[in-house]
Design a protein around this motif. Structure first.
Motif, mmCIF file in Angstrom:
data_model
loop_
_atom_site.group_PDB
_atom_site.id
_atom_site.type_symbol
_atom_site.label_atom_id
_atom_site.label_comp_id
_atom_site.label_asym_id
_atom_site.label_seq_id
_atom_site.Cartn_x
_atom_site.Cartn_y
_atom_site.Cartn_z
ATOM 1 N N GLU A 182 0.671 -1.288 0.060
ATOM 2 C CA GLU A 182 0.003 -0.065 0.113
ATOM 3 C C GLU A 182 0.871 1.182 -0.155
ATOM 4 O OE1 GLU A 182 -2.773 -0.001 3.276
ATOM 5 O OE2 GLU A 182 -4.064 -1.857 2.354
ATOM 6 N N ASP B 286 -1.306 5.284 -4.782
ATOM 7 C CA ASP B 286 -2.032 6.297 -4.769
ATOM 8 C C ASP B 286 -3.250 6.486 -3.839
ATOM 9 O OD1 ASP B 286 -3.881 5.484 -6.338
ATOM 10 O OD2 ASP B 286 -2.970 6.509 -8.334
ATOM 11 N N ALA B 287 -4.134 7.262 -3.885
ATOM 12 C CA ALA B 287 -5.409 7.159 -2.961
ATOM 13 C C ALA B 287 -6.428 6.480 -3.505
ATOM 14 C CB ALA B 287 -5.861 8.921 -3.095
ATOM 15 N N ASN B 288 -6.024 5.976 -4.737
ATOM 16 C CA ASN B 288 -6.976 5.101 -5.339
ATOM 17 C C ASN B 288 -6.788 3.726 -5.433
ATOM 18 O OD1 ASN B 288 -9.079 7.067 -6.397
ATOM 19 N ND2 ASN B 288 -7.647 7.623 -7.910
ATOM 20 N N ARG C 142 1.826 3.820 -7.896
ATOM 21 C CA ARG C 142 2.360 5.146 -8.514
ATOM 22 C C ARG C 142 3.241 4.738 -9.655
ATOM 23 N NH1 ARG C 142 2.828 6.419 -3.170
ATOM 24 N NH2 ARG C 142 5.152 7.039 -3.361
#
Length: 250
Positions: free
Chosen positions: A146, A150-152, A156
């Motif tokens: 994790e 990214d936030a989704n 990255r």
């Protein structure tokens, strides 16, 4: 100046400079879509590097007056022909036979962020591909954590580029262990083909495309557990002596 970037010490290849694939991925982030990055000098750690726009779809990376890298966007029609994927089970077994794990004392850069056996899980990627019997590929399994997403929940881009880096040259060398001979990345062209989700196993594959003199042309790719390609790269690697410092690629 368009912007700047700094390579943190965690993301080293050799101990005093950035991992080539990770650095290329950071630079590619200043362009849209697939890109090709040429490294002219090693990227120093903990140093603010200036990003300058060149022509359309291109950037230059500078350390003061020194040119570190150049990058250009790739046309959408340019694709690397990919091999048939191997299963997660085959890749895991091949990785366990990696020459970098069998002979870690001979690894020229054992703390490399991508392939260094000295890195702890969760600190480095620890991707050590090994030969897959009956194929021209070397492979390993990578399950991105994790902390790389990214936030989704998507990995990255700079870490996708990093994962495509070392496996190419290791696959090109197959059973050989570099020993006193190091290889450094000169040029990397990468393309993301689909979403790369964190927490799911990926097959990382590398293979030789060609060799000429001190240069090796290598291919690499990421596949999902079902065999779907999600990223691919073509790289030019340069053979060095252990104490040599690369001056760039022509």
């Amino acid at each position: 100046m368009t912007g700047s970037l700094i390579v943190a010490p965690r993301f080293c290849g050799p101990p005093d400079r950035g991992n080539g694939g990770y650095v290329c991925g950071l630079i590619a982030g200043f362009l849209e879509g697939p890109a090709e990055v040429t490294l002219r000098l090693p990227a120093p750690l903990e140093t603010s590097l200036a990003i300058e726009r060149g022509g359309p779809g291109s950037v230059r990376v500078l350390d003061g007056q020194h040119l570190i890298a150049e990058a250009t966007a790739l046309p959408g029609s340019r694709h690397l022909q990919l091999p048939d994927p191997v299963s997660v089970q085959q890749a895991r077994a091949a990785g366990a036979r990696s020459p970098l794990l069998m002979h870690p004392e001979l690894h020229p850069y054992p703390a490399c962020f991508v392939c260094g056996p000295d890195r702890r899980p969760g600190d480095g990627l620890r991707i050590c591909v090994g030969p897959v019997p009956g194929t021209a590929l070397s492979a390993d399994v990578w399950c991105p954590g994790e902390e790389l997403t990214d936030a989704n929940g998507q990995v990255r881009p700079e870490f996708i580029w990093a994962a495509l880096d070392c496996p190419g040259v290791i696959g090109a060398l197959r059973d050989a262990v570099p020993g006193d001979t190091g290889y450094v990345l000169g040029r990397l062209a990468a393309r993301q083909l689909g979403p790369v989700k964190g927490g799911e196993p990926l097959v990382v594959a590398g293979w030789r495309l060609a060799a000429q003199g001190r240069k090796i042309l290598a291919g690499s790719a990421l596949f999902t557990a079902s065999g779907q390609p999600v990223a691919a790269a073509q790289a030019t690697w340069i053979r060095l002596g252990r104490d040599a410092v690369p001056s760039g690629i022509s």
